[in-house]
Enzyme design. Structure first.
Site, mmCIF file in Angstrom:
data_model
loop_
_atom_site.group_PDB
_atom_site.id
_atom_site.type_symbol
_atom_site.label_atom_id
_atom_site.label_comp_id
_atom_site.label_asym_id
_atom_site.label_seq_id
_atom_site.Cartn_x
_atom_site.Cartn_y
_atom_site.Cartn_z
ATOM 1 N N THR A 124 0.688 -1.375 0.032
ATOM 2 C CA THR A 124 -0.105 -0.153 0.030
ATOM 3 C C THR A 124 0.771 1.041 0.005
ATOM 4 O OG1 THR A 124 -1.258 1.352 1.304
ATOM 5 C CG2 THR A 124 -0.113 -0.158 2.355
ATOM 6 N N TYR A 146 -1.624 0.492 10.436
ATOM 7 C CA TYR A 146 -2.096 -0.185 9.143
ATOM 8 C C TYR A 146 -0.701 -0.201 8.023
ATOM 9 C CZ TYR A 146 -3.499 -0.680 4.397
ATOM 10 O OH TYR A 146 -3.685 -1.173 3.099
#
Length: 311
Positions: A124, A146
């Site tokens: 990501t 995250y």
């Protein structure tokens, strides 16, 4: 080719599964059907996949026993399964176990696959930190649990490559939207609010955030472009997204124009860890993978609207 997809019932995983199945690959997937968002949506995706003849295994990669349910003789692995986003309802343990422990368990399985050609980790842009505008060589500065745990997962996979245990690469995705997008994500939420006269929860300052909004069809093409390029991709990281840059306000405008409505907002305090700017630097992917995203924001939002109306 026999391909394993983790997180197959999710947003992007289900699209990649269908795309590869349509190319006559043998596709099998695993998903734990987490209740992070309504399980009914993932069940709907899995039912559509099964109707096409794609096997979907329900198991949790955080448990070591899950790998015993996976098939043998896998040639490619696309690893999507993860705890996504920066929701306040997700604990650090959720991120640690889903993103790091599950990845390590999957690697244990991958190392047993004698025919494995490439392990493709799905990363990501959050790995870069609050501003994700860089080439793949920059030092990551993740600013959320995250981002931190996705970086750890990425490095676990690339470590196996460095040790010559398997061939692997990691793809860092940018602001994906389109049909099947999670209900907590921007465009699905905007469409829901616009169509159903709901109020959109707006985090302070977010309308000026800049994003490389990338339609899922362009993401799928980028992800699958690694197939057949195992030597080129081994040990590498690639940014996958569009170079076009939009403010969140422009995203809102696109939805309002399509729906011919004005969306109401509920102002909320700033959200910790929210990225201020993402702009995909895809020079490397363009050169080595011949990657060239083409879908405009207007085209992509129209596609997502058609899906949402049907849903």
């Amino acid at each position: 080719m026999k391909i394993l997809i983790t997180g197959i019932a999710g947003f992007i995983g289900s699209h990649v599964a269908e795309y590869l199945h349509n190319l006559d690959h043998e596709v099998v997937g695993i998903d734990n059907f987490s209740d992070y968002y309504p399980v009914t949506l993932k069940k709907k995706n899995s039912e559509a996949l099964r109707a096409k003849g794609i096997e979907v295994i329900e198991a949790d990669l955080r448990e070591t026993s899950a790998i015993h349910k996976l098939p043998e003789n896998i040639e490619y692995i696309f690893h999507f399964a993860a705890q996504p986003g920066i929701a306040a309802t997700s604990t650090f343990e959720d991120y640690l176990t889903n993103n790091v422990i599950a990845t390590q368990n999957l690697l244990t399985y991958a190392l047993q696959q004698e025919h494995l050609k490439l392990f493709v980790n799905i990363g990501t842009s959050s790995i870069y930190g609050l501003n994700a505008t860089f080439a793949e060589t920059v030092v990551p500065k993740p600013a959320s649990h995250y981002g931190v745990t996705k970086l750890a997962a990425e490095q676990l996979v690339l470590c196996s490559s460095r040790l010559n245990q398997l061939k692997a690469c990691s793809l860092r995705l940018y602001s994906v939207y389109g049909s099947r997008e999670r209900p907590d994500k921007l465009f699905t939420k905007l469409l829901d609010c616009g169509l159903n006269d709901k109020t959109f929860p707006l985090f302070e300052g977010s309308l000026s955030h800049l994003r490389s909004f990338t339609h899922v069809s362009d993401i799928v093409k980028g992800i699958t472009s690694v197939i057949g390029k195992e030597e080129v991709c081994n040990g590498e990281i690639f940014n996958i997204g569009t170079e076009a840059e939009y403010t969140t306000q422009q995203g809102v405008d696109a939805v309002e124009k399509l729906l011919n409505t004005t969306i109401k907002f509920n102002q909320l305090p700033p959200r910790s860890g929210d990225q201020q700017r993402t702009k995909a630097n895809i020079d490397k992917a363009r050169e080595l993978l011949n990657y060239n995203p083409t879908v405009t924001l207007e085209e992509g939002v129209a596609e997502q609207l058609a899906w949402f109306r049907e849903l």
